[in-house]
Enzyme design. Structure first.
Site, PDB file in Angstrom:
ATOM      1  N   ASP A  82       0.830  -1.209   0.000  1.00 35.84           N
ATOM      2  CA  ASP A  82       0.000   0.000   0.000  1.00 35.84           C
ATOM      3  C   ASP A  82       0.863   1.257   0.000  1.00 35.84           C
ATOM      4  O   ASP A  82       2.038   1.230   0.382  1.00 35.84           O
ATOM      5  CB  ASP A  82      -0.948   0.015   1.205  1.00 35.84           C
ATOM      6  CG  ASP A  82      -0.210   0.113   2.537  1.00 35.84           C
ATOM      7  OD1 ASP A  82       0.807  -0.577   2.712  1.00 35.84           O
ATOM      8  OD2 ASP A  82      -0.644   0.906   3.399  1.00 35.84           O
ATOM      9  N   GLU A 177       0.036  -1.326   5.542  1.00 39.47           N
ATOM     10  CA  GLU A 177       1.076  -0.967   6.513  1.00 39.47           C
ATOM     11  C   GLU A 177       0.953   0.491   6.928  1.00 39.47           C
ATOM     12  O   GLU A 177       1.137   0.841   8.093  1.00 39.47           O
ATOM     13  CB  GLU A 177       2.471  -1.224   5.914  1.00 39.47           C
ATOM     14  CG  GLU A 177       3.613  -1.129   6.916  1.00 39.47           C
ATOM     15  CD  GLU A 177       4.194   0.275   7.096  1.00 39.47           C
ATOM     16  OE1 GLU A 177       4.991   0.481   8.023  1.00 39.47           O
ATOM     17  OE2 GLU A 177       3.848   1.188   6.309  1.00 39.47           O
TER      18      GLU A 177
HETATM   19 ZN   LIG Z   1       6.807   2.103   4.276  1.00 39.31          ZN
END
Ligand SMILES: [Zn+2]
Length: 412
Positions: A82, A177
């Site tokens: 992401d 994340e």
């Molecule tokens: Zn990162």
């Protein structure tokens, strides 16, 4: 220049063009369905290069195995798919600046936008390198598609060269994340690694094993709503009370804008509401748990103090743990850190460990029992339109990983 550079460049440009922005407000997992587009692409590519056990999990992570060619610990290698919600991330147009000349960098789609060695001295060290940037309207997403490209290239090289001795390698590309949800409760078991590394660091040589400890607070202020024309003695405006709480917190000394190094902070990330009801989120960061607890206690005290001024209002402050400084676990057994440092030195790179002013998937993973330091990728000026990465830096990261897996294997 390493033999890996052309593949790394092609891969980063291809991955960066796919929008994978995560969304903190979304309750689903992964938080955005678009991340699955890249997940499927990567799963297909892993299958094509001959990786084993390729799966896309229910929670949107891509897992694969590079089978062992020698005895040794099972090593996990992670990168996140992401990109940050902090800046525009749709329609990324990566471009390569071939043989950077050391001057100012301008952007085709954003006249006036400039990066330079004066703004980021690290850029000044990259004369002659091939740099990848976006076009000026979006972030690039080298955070962390540089990591993804490095691991894909590493896996491809190891599978194509079975004469290289290494233990079993587990590759994981994680979603979400950037919103702190990259490590699903099932990931440690699914990964099945003795220890792991995230490829999610910056400058060449960075081997990080210390991150913030992080809590998130939600403050809710409930006032009393009436028509303002007949409000005398009745109305309690939640907006005023929320403003008071924010005003009472130490702004000049403890916000991200004014701290650095080993200092922590509190940071208000959003506020929404009406005179009747207001809700806002605050993140708390500190390298030490005592410091973090003190920040939480201060916030609670401020909320209680403001509540005491207006008994008709209802003020609640809920603090949830987010992630913990991985140093607490890693310093008990520095083997994974030392191994990465040794791999760096073997590649002629002096390793450097600075505390990460943030968290990684490794912070959560370490806390959950899989020690997981962070290795550099080269990414710079992340989460904004100036983001860039040197292809040669990515090449060095790939070499370090290649060295690392061989050093970890038991000599025959
Ligand atoms: Zn990162």
């Amino acid at each position: 220049m390493t033999e890996f550079c052309p593949r790394l460049e092609e891969r980063l440009c291809r991955y960066a063009a796919v929008d994978t922005q995560s969304d903190e407000e979304s309750p689903s997992s992964p938080s955005t369905a678009i991340q699955l587009t890249l997940a499927r692409m990567l799963a297909e590519e892993l299958t094509r290069i001959g990786a084993a056990d390729v799966t896309v999990t229910d929670y949107g992570a891509v897992l694969a195995t590079v089978p062992a060619t020698a005895e040794g610990p099972v090593i996990g290698m992670l990168a996140h798919m992401d990109t940050a919600p902090a800046y525009h991330a749709a329609g990324v147009k990566p471009r390569v600046i071939r043989g950077y000349n050391g001057g100012e960098i301008t952007y085709p789609d954003a006249p006036g936008l400039v990066n330079s060695p004066a703004a980021n001295p690290y850029l000044g060290e990259k004369v002659g390198h091939d740099l990848i940037t976006a076009s000026g309207l979006t972030l690039l997403g080298a955070d962390d598609k540089a990591g993804v490209a490095i691991l894909m290239t590493l896996a491809e090289h190891l599978i194509a060269n079975p004469q290289i001795p290494h233990g079993k390698l587990r590759i994981a590309f994680t979603p979400d994340e950037e919103i702190g949800r990259g490590v699903d409760a099932r990931l440690p078991a699914d990964l099945g690694a003795d220890f792991a590394y995230t490829l999610d660091g910056g400058a060449v040589g960075e081997i990080e094993y210390e991150s913030f400890s992080a809590d998130g607070a939600k403050v809710k202020v409930k006032g009393v709503s009436t028509h303002p024309g007949t409000a005398k003695g009745k109305m309690v405006n939640a907006l005023h009370l929320a403003a008071k709480i924010i005003e009472m917190l130490p702004q000049a000394t403890q916000t991200p804008e004014v701290v650095e190094g080993r200092e922590g902070f509190w940071h208000i990330t959003n506020i929404a509401g009406t005179a009747a009801e207001v809700e806002f989120s605050i993140i708390l960061r500190d390298f030490e748990l005592e410091g973090l607890a003190a920040r939480g206690a201060l916030l609670q005290q401020v909320c209680a103090a403001v509540a005491a001024t207006e008994p008709r209002a209802e003020i609640t402050c809920t603090i949830r743990p987010q992630y913990r400084n991985m140093r607490y676990w890693l310093e008990k057994d520095m083997t994974p850190v030392e191994l990465a440092r040794k791999a760096c030195r073997a590649e002629g790179i002096e390793p450097l460990s600075v505390p990460i002013r943030g968290g990684t998937d490794g912070s959560r993973l370490t806390e959950m029992g899989v020690p997981c330091p962070n290795i550099f990728t080269g990414m710079q000026d992340i989460h904004g339109p100036l983001e860039w990465v040197s292809v040669q830096d990515m090449g060095q990261a790939t070499q370090v990983c290649l060295r690392l897996v061989q050093l970890a294997a038991k000599p025959v």
